[in-house]
Write a protein that holds these residues in place. Structure first.
Motif, mmCIF file in Angstrom:
data_model
loop_
_atom_site.group_PDB
_atom_site.id
_atom_site.type_symbol
_atom_site.label_atom_id
_atom_site.label_comp_id
_atom_site.label_asym_id
_atom_site.label_seq_id
_atom_site.Cartn_x
_atom_site.Cartn_y
_atom_site.Cartn_z
ATOM 1 N N PRO A 178 0.823 -1.209 0.000
ATOM 2 C CA PRO A 178 0.000 0.000 0.000
ATOM 3 C C PRO A 178 0.862 1.266 0.000
ATOM 4 O O PRO A 178 1.843 1.362 0.751
ATOM 5 C CB PRO A 178 -0.788 -0.121 1.305
ATOM 6 N N ASP A 179 0.517 2.208 -0.859
ATOM 7 C CA ASP A 179 1.247 3.474 -1.005
ATOM 8 C C ASP A 179 2.667 3.277 -1.526
ATOM 9 O O ASP A 179 3.521 4.156 -1.354
ATOM 10 C CB ASP A 179 1.300 4.248 0.325
ATOM 11 N N GLY A 180 2.944 2.133 -2.149
ATOM 12 C CA GLY A 180 4.272 1.904 -2.712
ATOM 13 C C GLY A 180 4.598 2.923 -3.798
ATOM 14 O O GLY A 180 3.725 3.465 -4.463
ATOM 15 N N THR A 181 5.889 3.166 -3.976
ATOM 16 C CA THR A 181 6.343 4.139 -4.958
ATOM 17 C C THR A 181 6.124 3.615 -6.374
ATOM 18 O O THR A 181 6.526 2.503 -6.707
ATOM 19 C CB THR A 181 7.838 4.448 -4.758
ATOM 20 N N HIS A 182 5.484 4.431 -7.201
ATOM 21 C CA HIS A 182 5.289 4.066 -8.605
ATOM 22 C C HIS A 182 6.600 4.279 -9.361
ATOM 23 O O HIS A 182 7.228 5.327 -9.241
ATOM 24 C CB HIS A 182 4.182 4.921 -9.220
ATOM 25 N N ILE A 183 7.026 3.274 -10.121
ATOM 26 C CA ILE A 183 8.272 3.388 -10.891
ATOM 27 C C ILE A 183 7.984 3.185 -12.370
ATOM 28 O O ILE A 183 6.949 2.644 -12.744
ATOM 29 C CB ILE A 183 9.339 2.374 -10.407
ATOM 30 N N SER A 184 8.928 3.583 -13.196
ATOM 31 C CA SER A 184 8.770 3.457 -14.642
ATOM 32 C C SER A 184 8.968 2.012 -15.083
ATOM 33 O O SER A 184 9.546 1.188 -14.362
ATOM 34 C CB SER A 184 9.796 4.340 -15.358
ATOM 35 N N VAL A 185 8.492 1.729 -16.296
ATOM 36 C CA VAL A 185 8.714 0.411 -16.885
ATOM 37 C C VAL A 185 10.205 0.135 -17.000
ATOM 38 O O VAL A 185 10.676 -0.974 -16.711
ATOM 39 C CB VAL A 185 8.043 0.329 -18.275
ATOM 40 N N GLU A 186 10.956 1.143 -17.408
ATOM 41 C CA GLU A 186 12.403 0.977 -17.599
ATOM 42 C C GLU A 186 13.078 0.565 -16.300
ATOM 43 O O GLU A 186 13.938 -0.324 -16.283
ATOM 44 C CB GLU A 186 13.019 2.274 -18.133
ATOM 45 N N GLU A 187 12.688 1.209 -15.197
ATOM 46 C CA GLU A 187 13.317 0.869 -13.917
ATOM 47 C C GLU A 187 12.925 -0.533 -13.475
ATOM 48 O O GLU A 187 13.762 -1.291 -12.954
ATOM 49 C CB GLU A 187 12.924 1.885 -12.844
ATOM 50 N N GLU A 188 11.678 -0.904 -13.696
ATOM 51 C CA GLU A 188 11.249 -2.256 -13.328
ATOM 52 C C GLU A 188 12.024 -3.305 -14.121
ATOM 53 O O GLU A 188 12.468 -4.318 -13.564
ATOM 54 C CB GLU A 188 9.747 -2.416 -13.556
ATOM 55 N N LEU A 189 12.191 -3.053 -15.424
ATOM 56 C CA LEU A 189 12.969 -3.976 -16.249
ATOM 57 C C LEU A 189 14.412 -4.072 -15.767
ATOM 58 O O LEU A 189 14.987 -5.166 -15.711
ATOM 59 C CB LEU A 189 12.938 -3.517 -17.715
ATOM 60 N N GLN A 190 15.007 -2.950 -15.403
ATOM 61 C CA GLN A 190 16.394 -2.951 -14.919
ATOM 62 C C GLN A 190 16.540 -3.732 -13.623
ATOM 63 O O GLN A 190 17.611 -4.277 -13.328
ATOM 64 C CB GLN A 190 16.872 -1.505 -14.722
ATOM 65 N N ARG A 191 15.465 -3.791 -12.858
ATOM 66 C CA ARG A 191 15.510 -4.542 -11.600
ATOM 67 C C ARG A 191 15.335 -6.042 -11.812
ATOM 68 O O ARG A 191 16.047 -6.843 -11.208
ATOM 69 C CB ARG A 191 14.404 -4.042 -10.650
ATOM 70 N N ILE B 144 16.425 -12.377 -13.138
ATOM 71 C CA ILE B 144 15.936 -13.572 -13.839
ATOM 72 C C ILE B 144 17.095 -14.276 -14.543
ATOM 73 O O ILE B 144 17.257 -15.502 -14.431
ATOM 74 C CB ILE B 144 14.831 -13.186 -14.845
ATOM 75 N N ASP B 145 17.902 -13.518 -15.267
ATOM 76 C CA ASP B 145 19.049 -14.099 -15.981
ATOM 77 C C ASP B 145 20.011 -14.781 -15.017
ATOM 78 O O ASP B 145 20.506 -15.887 -15.277
ATOM 79 C CB ASP B 145 19.786 -13.016 -16.766
ATOM 80 N N LEU B 146 20.284 -14.127 -13.899
ATOM 81 C CA LEU B 146 21.220 -14.664 -12.907
ATOM 82 C C LEU B 146 20.716 -15.986 -12.344
ATOM 83 O O LEU B 146 21.469 -16.969 -12.248
ATOM 84 C CB LEU B 146 21.411 -13.641 -11.784
ATOM 85 N N ILE B 147 19.440 -16.031 -11.986
ATOM 86 C CA ILE B 147 18.878 -17.242 -11.381
ATOM 87 C C ILE B 147 18.812 -18.378 -12.407
ATOM 88 O O ILE B 147 19.166 -19.529 -12.106
ATOM 89 C CB ILE B 147 17.486 -16.951 -10.786
ATOM 90 N N LYS B 148 18.347 -18.075 -13.623
ATOM 91 C CA LYS B 148 18.262 -19.102 -14.664
ATOM 92 C C LYS B 148 19.634 -19.701 -14.978
ATOM 93 O O LYS B 148 19.762 -20.907 -15.193
ATOM 94 C CB LYS B 148 17.658 -18.508 -15.938
ATOM 95 N N LYS B 149 20.631 -18.846 -15.003
ATOM 96 C CA LYS B 149 21.991 -19.275 -15.325
ATOM 97 C C LYS B 149 22.583 -20.137 -14.206
ATOM 98 O O LYS B 149 23.366 -21.062 -14.459
ATOM 99 C CB LYS B 149 22.859 -18.036 -15.555
ATOM 100 N N SER B 150 22.195 -19.839 -12.969
ATOM 101 C CA SER B 150 22.857 -20.460 -11.821
ATOM 102 C C SER B 150 22.171 -21.719 -11.304
ATOM 103 O O SER B 150 22.807 -22.525 -10.623
ATOM 104 C CB SER B 150 22.960 -19.437 -10.681
#
Length: 258
Positions: free
Chosen positions: A47-60, A65-71
């Motif tokens: 609740p009341d979480g900070t809204h972020i851009s699509v770009e920032e969400e993708l960067q997070r 995902i890549d790290l976990i899939k690889k490992s």
């Protein structure tokens, strides 16, 4: 389902995973403790979480995902996002499940993308957005309205080609503490949808506010409610603490078998 929050502001563990080593250590422990799925999210839906851009969400989320899939060979990964562009990219990077808190209501394109990908889809009950949901808790009959919501959303998802659907009642999303407990008590009524139910109560405010404590001290309360979730129809528990949740599941199964 073990939770990996690639966020700085999630209500319990935001900002804890600051390095690749920390992420790998947490995922490794969750898998060792018995997690069947790992759920990666980069947008804090508290609740009341900070809204972020699509770009920032993708960067997070994408590097995680890549790290976990690889490992971890054979790991089953879910991506927690309500944005079609984030899910489309995550699918290209190999996720196995889509976890959408909005059930397609915040980005209708997501249903078509999931349908084409032929992956399971978790749809949650929520009103509004994380920024507005606290003011949207007025229901004539909570469970009846939730069943109507899921019936409509499931039909829409099926029309988009989605075959495997899981519903999440959305504890804490556009619901007061009292409504959360009413929902938990009557959650079995959602089994009329004839799809699996995922329950996410782990360390939430319904627990720690009731006990007069905080999220970091809510593990015992979480375990108590996990047993009730299983008794009342949940097939999947979405959790921060996998070892303890697996123990609850083992005890629940022992009750069922005897």
């Amino acid at each position: 389902m073990g939770i990996v929050n690639a966020t700085p502001d999630s209500f319990y563990d935001g900002g804890k995973l600051k390095s690749d080593a920390a992420i790998l250590k947490q995922v490794d422990q969750m898998l060792r403790d018995g997690a069947a799925f790992i759920d990666v999210g980069g947008y804090s839906s508290r609740p009341d979480g900070t809204h972020i851009s699509v770009e920032e969400e993708l960067q997070r989320v994408i590097p995680v995902i890549d790290l976990i899939k690889k490992s971890f060979e054979g790991v089953v990964l879910s991506c927690d996002s309500f944005r079609e562009s984030v899910i489309a990219s995550a699918l290209q990077h190999g996720i196995d499940i889509v976890n959408d808190i909005s059930a397609g209501k915040l980005d209708s394109k997501i249903l078509e993308t999931v349908g084409k990908a032929s992956v399971p889809y978790i749809m949650m009950h929520m009103r509004g957005t994380p920024q507005t949901m606290k003011s949207l808790t007025n229901y004539d009959n909570l469970l009846i309205q939730m069943n109507s919501y899921f019936a409509e959303r499931i039909a829409t998802a099926r029309a988009a080609g989605i075959k495997d659907i899981i519903i999440d009642p959305g504890f804490g999303f556009a619901k007061t503490t009292a409504q959360n407990f009413q929902l938990l008590k009557q959650m079995e009524l959602l089994k009329s949808q004839d799809v699996p139910i995922l329950a996410g109560v782990s360390r939430k405010s319904m627990i720690y506010k009731t006990l007069g404590t905080n999220a970091s001290k809510a593990l015992n309360g979480t375990s108590a409610l996990h047993m009730l979730c299983l008794q009342n129809g949940a097939s999947i528990l979405r959790v921060h603490d996998v070892k303890e949740a697996v123990e609850v599941i083992q005890l629940f199964q022992a009750i069922q078998e005897n």
